[in-house]
Write a protein that holds these residues in place. Sequence first.
Motif, PDB file in Angstrom:
ATOM      1  N   LYS A 228     -32.923  -4.619  24.588  1.00 41.42           N
ATOM      2  CA  LYS A 228     -31.605  -4.880  24.005  1.00 41.42           C
ATOM      3  C   LYS A 228     -31.083  -3.686  23.213  1.00 41.42           C
ATOM      4  O   LYS A 228     -29.892  -3.629  22.898  1.00 41.42           O
ATOM      5  CB  LYS A 228     -31.667  -6.125  23.124  1.00 41.42           C
ATOM      6  N   CYS A 229     -31.979  -2.749  22.858  1.00 38.49           N
ATOM      7  CA  CYS A 229     -31.562  -1.591  22.059  1.00 38.49           C
ATOM      8  C   CYS A 229     -31.306  -0.349  22.924  1.00 38.49           C
ATOM      9  O   CYS A 229     -31.053   0.731  22.387  1.00 38.49           O
ATOM     10  CB  CYS A 229     -32.623  -1.272  21.004  1.00 38.49           C
ATOM     11  N   ARG A 230     -31.345  -0.508  24.253  1.00 33.72           N
ATOM     12  CA  ARG A 230     -31.030   0.639  25.109  1.00 33.72           C
ATOM     13  C   ARG A 230     -29.548   0.986  24.991  1.00 33.72           C
ATOM     14  O   ARG A 230     -28.733   0.155  24.575  1.00 33.72           O
ATOM     15  CB  ARG A 230     -31.372   0.308  26.566  1.00 33.72           C
TER      16      ARG A 230
ATOM     17  N   GLY B  47     -26.579  -1.447  25.036  1.00 34.76           N
ATOM     18  CA  GLY B  47     -27.114  -2.789  24.813  1.00 34.76           C
ATOM     19  C   GLY B  47     -26.463  -3.471  23.622  1.00 34.76           C
ATOM     20  O   GLY B  47     -25.741  -2.853  22.843  1.00 34.76           O
TER      21      GLY B  47
END
Length: 350
Positions: free
Chosen positions: A41-43, A46
Amino acid sequence: MNHNTPLSPRPLRHLSDVQRRVLTTAQLRAHGVSAAETTGKCRPGGPWQQFLPGVYLLHPGPPTSEERLHGVLLYAARSSLADPVPAVPAQPGAGAPHGPLPYTDAMVTGLAALALYGFTSAPGLSSLEKIDVLVPRTRRLRSTGCARLVRTPSLPDPRLMTGVPVAPVVRALADAVAEVPDAAVVRRLLTEAVRDGHCEPAVLVRELNQARLLSRPHVVDAVDALLAESRAVAEDRLYRMVREHGLPDPVWNVDLRLPGGPYLGGLDAYWPEQAVALELDTRAPRHDEDALWSEYARKREQLERLGITVVYLTPKKLRDCPEQQATVVRTALMASLDREPAAPVEVLPR
């Protein structure tokens, strides 16, 4: 899942809105979010982002000031939500506590804390590049990102301001002054602290001394200016107290000397007929605190041996309870009727 979606299996009812948007790795894991899912989710692009090591924002945009505060506290604190600390009473006007907080052994200090206290001379939270967080000296963390760790051997009791644990004003001031090289800013911060009743000059100077800041010339200059201004304010309150409470007029700002003999000391006010001396106790402890106190004690003992009653008033008491202080002076004046006459002294203008 986004920051509006409840995490499971643990409910978030005990958290404020901002605490639901800023969570640690441990907190996410407690709600069933794996490390791999968090990383995904932190890419780039994201829905989440890593704010500090082990601390995540559950939205893609820039953090708000409130999120930055909670984020640096989560980074620096010892515990997670599994072990909340009790809320502490708020300062007057700060609003009611918001329940337990997930921050053990961490509190905001420095300029960020002063901004939370409402200091107009402190920069706004949004303009601060760094947020100072006070932690025990034994914490094995490094300053990173916007979190600057300030270590101390003993943590003070925090205050709760807008849901955030904050160091007491005098400690926050000392930590702020330690990072501010601008003499004008330091002077404005110290002056506002005293003018607005956050602390007394003596308490503030003691804290600066303990922080070893009185070796810096620009801090010493700011303290000297503060003490001079504070004394002028206290003298004005003393004049007003005598006038408004119907005390007889004294002679102001005089020196006493034995006839043809040694100098006895200076006084803020003296009533010759009643042999009552008054002095404002504006001592501000520095390295010579013991010497200052010895000088006060020596003067008082010498005058009282001559039959002169000495009354000490502090600026704080003059500010907070002038009527009570007027009663103290009036009682000393009336008691002179029952005393033996004092030894003659010379009263000289300063």
